[in-house]
Each structure stands twice: as structure tokens, then as C-alpha cells.
Enzyme design. Structure first.
Site, short mmCIF file in Angstrom:
data_model
loop_
_atom_site.label_atom_id
_atom_site.label_comp_id
_atom_site.label_asym_id
_atom_site.label_seq_id
_atom_site.Cartn_x
_atom_site.Cartn_y
_atom_site.Cartn_z
N GLN A 64 0.84 -1.20 0.00
CA GLN A 64 0.00 0.00 0.00
C GLN A 64 0.87 1.25 0.00
O GLN A 64 0.38 2.34 -0.21
CB GLN A 64 -0.89 0.04 1.25
CG GLN A 64 -1.96 -1.04 1.28
CD GLN A 64 -2.72 -1.07 2.59
OE1 GLN A 64 -2.74 -2.09 3.26
NE2 GLN A 64 -3.34 0.04 2.99
N PHE A 120 -6.03 -4.02 3.26
CA PHE A 120 -6.78 -3.81 4.50
C PHE A 120 -5.92 -3.24 5.61
O PHE A 120 -6.22 -3.42 6.79
CB PHE A 120 -7.45 -5.12 4.95
CG PHE A 120 -8.32 -5.72 3.88
CD1 PHE A 120 -9.48 -5.07 3.48
CD2 PHE A 120 -7.99 -6.91 3.27
CE1 PHE A 120 -10.28 -5.61 2.47
CE2 PHE A 120 -8.79 -7.45 2.25
CZ PHE A 120 -9.94 -6.80 1.86
N GLU A 166 0.30 -1.65 4.65
CA GLU A 166 0.69 -0.25 4.76
C GLU A 166 2.16 -0.17 5.15
O GLU A 166 2.91 0.64 4.62
CB GLU A 166 -0.19 0.48 5.78
CG GLU A 166 0.18 1.95 5.93
CD GLU A 166 -0.76 2.77 6.81
OE1 GLU A 166 -1.92 2.37 7.02
OE2 GLU A 166 -0.33 3.85 7.27
N ARG A 186 -5.40 7.03 17.02
CA ARG A 186 -6.74 7.03 16.43
C ARG A 186 -7.76 6.37 17.39
O ARG A 186 -8.94 6.71 17.36
CB ARG A 186 -6.76 6.36 15.05
CG ARG A 186 -7.98 6.75 14.23
CD ARG A 186 -7.95 6.17 12.83
NE ARG A 186 -7.39 7.07 11.84
CZ ARG A 186 -8.07 8.03 11.19
NH1 ARG A 186 -9.35 8.24 11.44
NH2 ARG A 186 -7.48 8.77 10.30
N ARG A 228 -8.02 -1.84 8.72
CA ARG A 228 -9.26 -1.09 8.45
C ARG A 228 -9.90 -0.52 9.72
O ARG A 228 -10.40 -1.26 10.57
CB ARG A 228 -10.24 -2.02 7.74
CG ARG A 228 -11.24 -1.32 6.84
CD ARG A 228 -11.99 -2.35 6.04
NE ARG A 228 -12.75 -1.75 4.96
CZ ARG A 228 -13.34 -2.45 4.00
NH1 ARG A 228 -13.26 -3.76 3.99
NH2 ARG A 228 -14.01 -1.85 3.05
N PHE A 261 -8.06 1.34 11.83
CA PHE A 261 -6.80 1.87 12.37
C PHE A 261 -6.91 2.26 13.85
O PHE A 261 -6.55 3.35 14.25
CB PHE A 261 -6.39 3.09 11.52
CG PHE A 261 -4.92 3.38 11.49
CD1 PHE A 261 -4.03 2.59 10.78
CD2 PHE A 261 -4.42 4.49 12.17
CE1 PHE A 261 -2.67 2.89 10.74
CE2 PHE A 261 -3.05 4.80 12.14
CZ PHE A 261 -2.18 4.00 11.41
N THR A 290 -4.07 11.23 10.69
CA THR A 290 -4.02 12.09 11.88
C THR A 290 -2.67 12.80 11.97
O THR A 290 -2.56 13.81 12.64
CB THR A 290 -4.29 11.27 13.15
OG1 THR A 290 -3.32 10.20 13.21
CG2 THR A 290 -5.68 10.66 13.12
N ALA A 317 -5.98 5.33 5.48
CA ALA A 317 -6.80 6.33 6.16
C ALA A 317 -8.05 6.68 5.33
O ALA A 317 -8.61 7.77 5.51
CB ALA A 317 -5.98 7.59 6.47
N GLU A 332 -13.06 2.79 5.21
CA GLU A 332 -13.04 2.21 6.56
C GLU A 332 -14.34 2.35 7.34
O GLU A 332 -14.70 1.42 8.09
CB GLU A 332 -11.90 2.84 7.38
CG GLU A 332 -10.51 2.45 6.88
CD GLU A 332 -9.45 3.36 7.48
OE1 GLU A 332 -9.41 4.54 7.10
OE2 GLU A 332 -8.68 2.89 8.33
N1 MTE Z 1 -11.32 -2.69 -0.05
C1 MTE Z 1 -10.75 -3.74 -0.68
N2 MTE Z 1 -11.47 -4.39 -1.61
N3 MTE Z 1 -9.49 -4.15 -0.38
C2 MTE Z 1 -8.74 -3.51 0.59
O1 MTE Z 1 -7.60 -3.89 0.83
N4 MTE Z 1 -8.66 -1.71 2.26
C3 MTE Z 1 -9.44 -0.84 3.14
C4 MTE Z 1 -10.48 -0.06 2.34
N5 MTE Z 1 -11.21 -0.94 1.48
C5 MTE Z 1 -9.32 -2.40 1.27
C6 MTE Z 1 -10.62 -2.01 0.89
C7 MTE Z 1 -8.64 0.12 3.89
S1 MTE Z 1 -7.89 -0.39 5.31
C8 MTE Z 1 -8.49 1.42 3.50
S2 MTE Z 1 -7.64 2.53 4.42
C9 MTE Z 1 -9.09 1.92 2.25
O2 MTE Z 1 -9.78 0.90 1.53
C10 MTE Z 1 -7.99 2.50 1.38
O3 MTE Z 1 -8.43 2.91 0.15
P1 MTE Z 1 -9.06 4.37 -0.11
O4 MTE Z 1 -8.25 5.35 0.64
O5 MTE Z 1 -8.95 4.53 -1.57
O6 MTE Z 1 -10.47 4.28 0.39
N1 HPA Z 2 -4.80 6.20 9.25
C1 HPA Z 2 -4.34 5.18 8.52
N2 HPA Z 2 -3.07 4.98 8.31
C2 HPA Z 2 -2.21 5.82 8.85
C3 HPA Z 2 -2.62 6.90 9.62
C4 HPA Z 2 -4.00 7.10 9.84
O1 HPA Z 2 -4.45 8.04 10.50
N3 HPA Z 2 -1.54 7.55 10.04
C5 HPA Z 2 -0.49 6.87 9.53
N4 HPA Z 2 -0.89 5.83 8.81
MO1 MOS Z 3 -6.26 1.41 6.06
S1 MOS Z 3 -6.06 0.50 7.90
O1 MOS Z 3 -5.84 2.97 6.71
O2 MOS Z 3 -4.87 0.82 5.28
#
Ligand code: MTE
Ligand code: HPA
Ligand code: MOS
Length: 752
Positions: free
Chosen positions: A191, A222, A226, A304, A336, A338, A433, A502, A705
Site C-alpha cells: 500500500q 486492509f 501499509e 486514532r 481497516r 486503524f 491524523t 486512512a 473504513e
Molecule cells: N477494499 C478492498 N477491496 N481491499 C482492501 O484492501 N482496504 C481498506 C479499504 N477498502 C481495502 C478495501 C482500507 S484499510 C483502506 S484505508 C481503504 O480501503 C484504502 O483505500 P481508499 O483510501 O482509496 O479508500
Molecule cells: N490512518 C491510517 N493509516 C495511517 C494513519 C492514519 O491516520 N496515520 C499513519 N498511517
Molecule cells: Mo487502512 S487501515 O488505513 O490501510
């Protein structure tokens, strides 16, 4: 618009790490990891492994050319164990061989002599022994001590929520290829391409510009990728550096489950005080986070937890303290939500406690304390609240009282099946954050044939971020989706990226793309106005044609681009976006950390089989705050997936380490995630109707999330059903509520 990956996914044509064609001479890496959770590493015997067929090299900590360190926040995480081992699964040696099988075979021949030291797996024990990752974090608002004196009712208790395995379908892995002048090209299932680049730089000693990281997409992250994709990319990169050959490592499922961290388990103490009208006047919570053996992302996760410790309620007096406790488990990491879900579980438990002791409906307390516009969070930000709106619209559509009385009626005539219903409002802050991470860039090229190439820092992991980014570019240039392509995420095209996390991926990278496209559009329009001899403001583009006012002209998009080229106008742009108005100061623990909040209210219904302890989730009905969704199908997919993942965490997924710190739930036979039988029979999502502007891309609020936290409602719905069967028992707040725990609670302290 359908997800741009849909067709290639269905045909099996989408490219994941394992689909990258291998270069001739590619070697395979495999890690030898510790079987002891804590100990002195006396010696490693690689003599037999070295003799195995196909083995090219065995790498130990001392062989690294750079630093043996991959800690992203604190420098407390060696890539390879050196003098000590800190968790079962900690990498000790890397075997590099001609085939994957040969590498895995040779790993079994390595022997390590480890003198076991004291093993701590429990966060409270770690806390008692003073084993902390960093000093505690604290949020204070008002004066809880004083406020408790005025409370009519005070309740205190403890909660526990267990970890969660990410179980992305695609396991961790990387493929590294030597490039000219000692550089390395890296394919990584990450990620955070920049996080990988930085970690590789550290362990190889190479500067960042020698390291190119490229990501096509992930089969799920998920949060688990990261930070924790770094180790595997570093392992391949180190092997490539030392052998000058391409090296691949794609983890087997059991290696992945054993060696990587998970959602943080939390133990917590709470104290809640209410007045006679059931207003929550004071709330205190102490959180004990099980960080595992090194910091990883534990500190921002811990923060968080504090940010979301009051969920969608206004509480005037709050004191919340959080400890990150160091144990001998694999370092736990982003998942997801966090840390937010863990914080929200505690306040929901405290409210349930109060409701049960006072003999009132939990929903009554929840509703009475919902955030109102301009209420202040414990961290100082004033809220733009949709909490009450989402509650009322959900009630209006789904009729909470009808659903509750249906359950009551059912229960009065059913002896061994009981229904439970629970309400779950959510409030989730959107932004990293850590304010500085909220920035992104996008590189847009318009080619002379009229097609457009977009690259951003966002990583596609199934959440549909590339589809949304494509929509932004297609919308601004008024082109059909076929004319735009979103390319791989690559550190040479986009530098210094924040991880896609995030829930901010689409907002940050979408806005950066918008900015780049708008700049190009402005230049193009200027050329059109010169050629057509009208004001630039009168020019617009519609479906590949140039318009003056509402009248089409003879000029096509492609002809106009030729004119731009003739006039030597750039058709490329690098857009940069940083959301305005956000800040946070940890010296006062106050600020305005979030661009906006996402709200919603769900009602969850379950049926418990009181002979077996098993249960089914009958429905999840929610009014969800999308802002104004730019892609209904993608967003509904995120909501459904988030809800199911949240229910899994709260009900059936049970991470189990034994006292020696060994993961016993280390395969899909012993770790159960929701399947087609355990998902809710009905998921009904009502979009909240609101016309408020927000900072989201195209007003389409982040959705990655927040929906996970609706799953917390399933826990409390099961609790309601258990209480309907066994009234003589005050249940512990101990998640997940597995069938086994349900069964025990159904018959605990039962008098009849
Ligand atoms: N959806 C799918 N299909 N696969 C994933 O790995 N990760 C989740 C969410 N939805 C995830 C997912 C998490 S932890 C986050 S932070 C967000 O997607 C990240 O993507 P975005 O910032 O584009 O929403
Ligand atoms: N959310 C998700 N991932 C992160 C954050 C947060 O606030 N800060 C650092 N990594
Ligand atoms: Mo999502 S836990 O912020 O990758």
C-alpha cells in the site's frame, strides 16, 4: 460506471505480483524464522542448508550492506534477528535458491540455538512490567473528576477486543530486479510504495533514486500492507544486491499468517457517568494496546483509538489515556479502522453496561447523546454532524420500533431461538491524523491521439480508487472512459507518496488529478479561444467536441490538441494537492485533524440458536453518509465488504496465540472468517440525504473504513439475544462473541 478492473478480474487477466512474467535467471527467497518468541540468538547453523541443491546464498544480519533496521516510526525493528529474537516468526536468515521449492527445502535444514527469555503475550502484564513502546497518550476535555460528582449514575468495567488477521487473498510478496548502475527495480504488493523504497534504501545503503518501486494492484491490503509489505521487499532487494540477480518471494499462507502482525488486541477500563436524563456527562477510559514486539504503526493506531473513543456522541468531560504495550507477538499493524473500531467498542460497551443496569434500551442512551453541529470532540475539533440526521432517516425508512417489537414478539413465542436487535451509529474522521501525510500528486499526460494517461500515488487494492481517479479525469476533459487509462503506481512517476490508507486515497489522489487536469484544460481552452477568436470562458469541451456557449463547433478534441502542439503548449501536468485547514498539535492534544467526518446509523438483527450457541445475522440496515457518491456500485461494495469484515472481527474471527507466543490459529482450518453462510442475509443501505459541501473529491465522501464499524452492532445484537434467553447474567465485554462464548453465556448462572 462499472469498476474499470471488473472485466479483467472476471477473465483472470488482472495482473498481481504472481502474474508478472519472470526473467531468466530469477532466484527465489525464503525466510528461516524464529520458533521462539523471546530469546538470545546464540548461533545459527547454515552448513547443511548451504549444501542443499540449488542454494545460491544464505543471508544473515551480518551480511547486510546497509543498516539492519526497517522500523518506519521508531528504529526498533531489525530486518533479520541479530542478537535476540522478539517474536515467533521473526526472520533470522534468508535462503536464496534457484527454485522456490529448493529455497523452502533448504530453510528446513537451518538450525538456530536460542536461549529462551521471559515471554510476555498479554498487554496488561506488559504494562505492569513497564514494557511500553512509548510514553502514554492522553486526551482531556472538561473535568471528569468534578463531573462524576454530579452524576446520577456511574458504571465501571473492563472490555477486551481481540486482534484480526487481514487475510488479504494475495499474500505478501515482492520481486526485485537489478537495474543499471547498481539500482533495483521492485515489484511489491504494498500500500506504500515510498515506504518500501525508504526501507530498501536503509537496508541496502542505496539512495532513493536508485530504487524504483512499481505496483499494479493488490489482492487486498486492509492495512496489512501499509507498513508490513516492507520486510519482504527488503528481503528480495538485499538478495538482489548480493547476488546481482532477480529475486522473488511470495509467501505461503501459513508463513504470512505466522510472520505478519494483525489488528491490535485491546484491553480497556472504562468509567461512564450519566445524569438523570441519561445524558452522558463524564467518560474515562484507559486503553492497553497489544503492540507486539516493535512499534510498526502502533503509535498512530493508538492515537486514532483516542480520536474515536467517544464515537458519535458528545460527552462534555472526557479523559482518555492510551498505552502501547510491548509484547512478544509479531508487531501488530494497521487494519481497516486503524484503532478507531477498538476505541468505539469500549464506549459502546460502557453504554450497554449503563443501559442494562438501568433497565433502559441502549438505543435511548445512544440517541440522547448524538453529536450536534458545532459540538466539540475531546481533541478540539468542532463537528459538522450528520449523526442525528442519519439516525432519523434510518428510523424513518426502517422503523426501529417495528424491528424491535418483531424481535420481542418472536422471542415471546420461541424457546430455543432468540432474536436480538442493536443500533450502531458511527463517526469516523477522514485524514491521516499525522497532518503532513495528507498530500498527494498526480501526473497527467494528454497524448496527441486524444487519449489520456494518469499516474498517481494511490494503490489499487480492490477498493476502486483507480476507477474514481479515472472518473475525475474523464469528467474534467469530458471524455469517454476508454480514452483514459490509470497506470501503475510508480515511485519514478510519483515521488514521496503517502501510503494508500486512512480512507483518504481517492480524496487525496483524486484532487491531485483534478488539479492537474484543470491546469491542462485551462491551457487547452486558451488555445481554442485564440483559434476560434472568442473568450476562453465561452469555450467548453463536451464528449470530444469543442463548444462555444451551447453551440458545437467543427473542432474536435483531437484537432484542438494538434493546435496546442503546433503552438508548443504543454499537454502534461504534475498536480499537487494538500487538503486545507487541517492541523494537530500533540503538545496540547488539540487541533483540527480531520478534513471531515463520515457518519451513519445501522440497525442489526440476529438470531441465536440457544441450544448450539450459533447465530445468524438476519440483516444490517443502515443510513450511510456518502456525501454525494460518485460511484454507487463501488461505494456499496465497500460498505458490504466493510460490514462483513467488521462482523467477522466482532463475532467469529479468533486470533489465538498460546502462552509461548506461538500462533495456533495459523491456517484457514483454525481461523474462521465470514463465508457465504455467515454474511448478513440482507444488507440494505440508504444514502443519507444531505446537501452540505465537503472536502471530499466531487463531494463523494471517503468510504473505505467507516462501514467496518457497523459490524460492532452485531456484537451487541447477539448480546441482546443472549440476554433474552438468560436474564440472570451480566455478560463480560469480550470480543469476538464466538459461538463457543455465546453458548457458555447462555447457560452461565442460570437459575431455571
Ligand atoms: N477494499 C478492498 N477491496 N481491499 C482492501 O484492501 N482496504 C481498506 C479499504 N477498502 C481495502 C478495501 C482500507 S484499510 C483502506 S484505508 C481503504 O480501503 C484504502 O483505500 P481508499 O483510501 O482509496 O479508500
Ligand atoms: N490512518 C491510517 N493509516 C495511517 C494513519 C492514519 O491516520 N496515520 C499513519 N498511517
Ligand atoms: Mo487502512 S487501515 O488505513 O490501510
Amino acid at each position: 460506471m462499472i469498476n474499470i478492473d471488473a472485466k479483467s478480474h472476471v477473465r483472470g487477466e488482472s495482473v498481481y505480483l504472481d502474474d508478472i512474467p519472470l526473467l531468466e535467471g530469477t532466484l527465489f527467497a525464503c525466510v528461516y524464522d524464529s520458533q521462539v518468541a523471546h530469546g538470545k540468538l546464540k548461533s545459527v547453523d547454515i552448513s547443511e542448508a548451504k549444501q542443499c541443491a540449488g542454494v545460491v546464498k544464505i543471508i544473515l544480519a551480518k551480511d547486510l550492506k546497509g543498516e539492519n533496521q526497517i522500523g518506519g516510526i521508531l528504529p526498533d525493528e531489525p530486518l533479520l534477528a541479530d542478537e535476540e529474537v522478539h517474536f515467533c516468526g521473526m526472520p533470522i536468515a534468508i535462503v536464496v535458491a534457484e527454485t522456490d521449492e529448493q529455497a523452502r527445502h533448504a530453510v528446513k535444514k537451518i538450525k538456530a540455538e536460542i536461549e529462551t527469555l521471559e515471554i510476555i503475550t498479554d498487554e496488561r502484564i506488559a504494562f505492569e512490567k513497564g514494557s511500553l513502546i512509548a510514553p502514554p497518550k492522553k486526551f482531556v476535555m472538561g473535568d471528569t473528576e468534578k463531573a462524576f460528582k454530579d452524576c446520577e449514575h456511574i458504571f465501571e468495567g473492563q472490555t477486551y477486543s481481540n486482534g484480526q488477521e487481514h487475510l488479504y487473498i494475495e499474500t505478501q510478496g515482492a520481486y526485485t530486479i537489478p537495474s543499471e548502475q547498481g539500482g533495483i527495480k521492485v515489484y511489491s504488493s504494498t500500500q506504500g510504495p515510498t515506504a518500501v523504497q525508504k526501507a530498501i534504501s536503509k537496508v541496502t545503503g542505496l539512495p532513493w533514486h536508485q530504487i524504483e518501486v512499481d505496483v499494479t494492484r493488490l489482492g487486498g491490503g486492509f492495512g496489512g500492507k501499509e507498513d508490513q509489505a516492507n520486510a519482504w521487499a527488503c528481503i528480495c532487494a538485499v538478495a538482489t544486491q548480493l547476488t546481482k540477480k532477480p529475486v522473488k518471494y511470495s509467501l505461503h499462507r501459513m508463513e504470512d499468517m505466522r510472520m505478519t502482525g494483525k489488528r491490535h488486541p485491546y484491553s480497556a477500563d472504562y468509567k461512564i457517568g450519566l445524569d438523570k436524563d441519561l445524558k452522558i456527562i463524564a467518560y474515562e477510559a484507559v486503553f492497553y494496546q497489544n503492540a507486539g514486539a516493535s512499534c510498526d504503526l502502533s503509535l498512530p493506531v493508538l492515537e486514532r483509538t483516542l480520536f474515536h473513543c467517544t464515537n458519535s456522541y458528545f460527552i462534555p468531560n472526557v479523559m482518555a489515556t492510551a498505552y502501547s504495550c510491548k509484547t512478544h507477538l509479531p508487531p501488530n499493524t494497521a487494519f481497516r479502522g486503524f484503532g478507531g473500531p477498538q476505541g468505539m467498542f469500549v464506549i459502546e460497551s460502557a453504554i450497554a453496561h449503563a443501559a442494562e443496569k438501568l433497565g433502559v434500551d441502549k438505543a435511548e442512551i445512544q440517541q440522547k447523546n448524538l453529536l450536534q453541529n458545532d459540538d466539540e470532540f475531546p481533541y478540539g475539533q468542532k463537528v459538522v454532524s450528520e449523526a442525528e440526521q442519519s439516525w432519523h432517516q434510518a428510523d424513518h425508512k426502517f422503523d426501529f420500533n417495528r424491528l424491535k417489537s418483531e424481535a420481542e414478539e418472536f422471542n415471546s413465542s420461541s424457546k430455543y431461538f432468540k432474536k436480538g436487535v442493536s443500533l450502531m451509529p458511527i463517526c469516523f474522521g477522514i485524514s491521516f491524523t499525522n497532518t503532513r501525510m495528507n498530500q498527494a500528486r498526480s501526473l497527467v499526460h494528454v497524448y496527441l491521439d486524444g487519449s489520456v494517461a494518469v499516474s498517481t500515488g494511490a494503490v489499487e487494492m480492490g477498493q476502486g480508487v483507480n476507477t474514481k481517479i479515472l472518473q475525475v479525469a474523464a469528467d474534467i476533459f469530458s471524455l469517454s472512459q476508454e480514452r483514459v487509462k490509470v497506470h501503475t503506481t510508480n515511485t519514478l512517476r510519483i515521488a514521496n507518496t503517502s501510503p494508500t490508507a486512512a480512507s483518504a486515497g481517492a480524496d487525496l489522489n483524486g484532487h491531485a488529478t483534478r488539479i492537474a487536469c484543470e491546469k491542462i484544460l485551462e491551457r487547452i481552452k486558451k488555445v481554442a479561444s485564440e483559434v476560434l477568436e472568442v473568450n476562453s470562458e465561452e469555450i467548453s469541451l463536451r464528449d470530444g467536441m469543442v463548444f462555444i456557449g451551447n453551440s458545437p463547433t467543427e473542432m474536435t478534441w483531437v484537432k484542438l490538441l494538434e493546435k496546442c502542439y503546433e503552438k508548443r503548449i504543454s499537454l502534461s501536468e504534475h498536480g499537487h494537492y494538500a487538503p486545507p485547514g487541517i492541523n494537530f498539535d500533540w503538545s496540547t492534544a488539540k487541533g483540527h485533524p480531520f478534513a471531515y467526518h463520515v457518519f451513519g446509523t445501522a440497525i442489526i438483527g440476529v438470531t441465536v440458536d440457544c441450544l448450539r450457541g450459533t447465530y445468524e445475522i438476519d440483516y444490517v440496515k443502515a443510513c450511510h453518509d456518502f456525501g454525494k457518491t460518485m460511484n454507487t456500485a463501488v461505494d456499496l461494495g465497500q460498505i458490504e465488504g466493510g460490514i462483513v469484515q467488521g462482523i467477522g472481527w466482532m463475532t467469529m474471527e479468533e486470533v489465538f496465540y498460546d502462552g509461548q507466543g506461538r500462533l495456533r490459529s495459523n491456517a484457514l482450518s483454525t481461523y474462521k472468517i465470514p463465508d457465504v453462510y455467515s454474511v448478513p442475509k440482507e444488507i440494505d443501505i440508504l444514502p443519507l440525504e444531505t446537501s452540505r459541501e465537503n472536502l471530499a473529491i466531487m463531494n463523494s465522501k471517503a468510504v473505505g473504513e467507516p462501514p467496518l464499524m457497523y459490524g460492532i452492532g452485531a456484537y451487541f445484537a447477539i448480546r441482546e439475544a443472549v440476554k433474552a434467553f438468560n436474564q440472570n447474567n451480566f455478560l463480560q465485554f469480550d470480543a469476538p462473541f464466538t459461538a463457543e462464548k455465546v453458548l457458555m453465556n447462555l447457560y452461565k448462572n442460570q437459575s431455571n
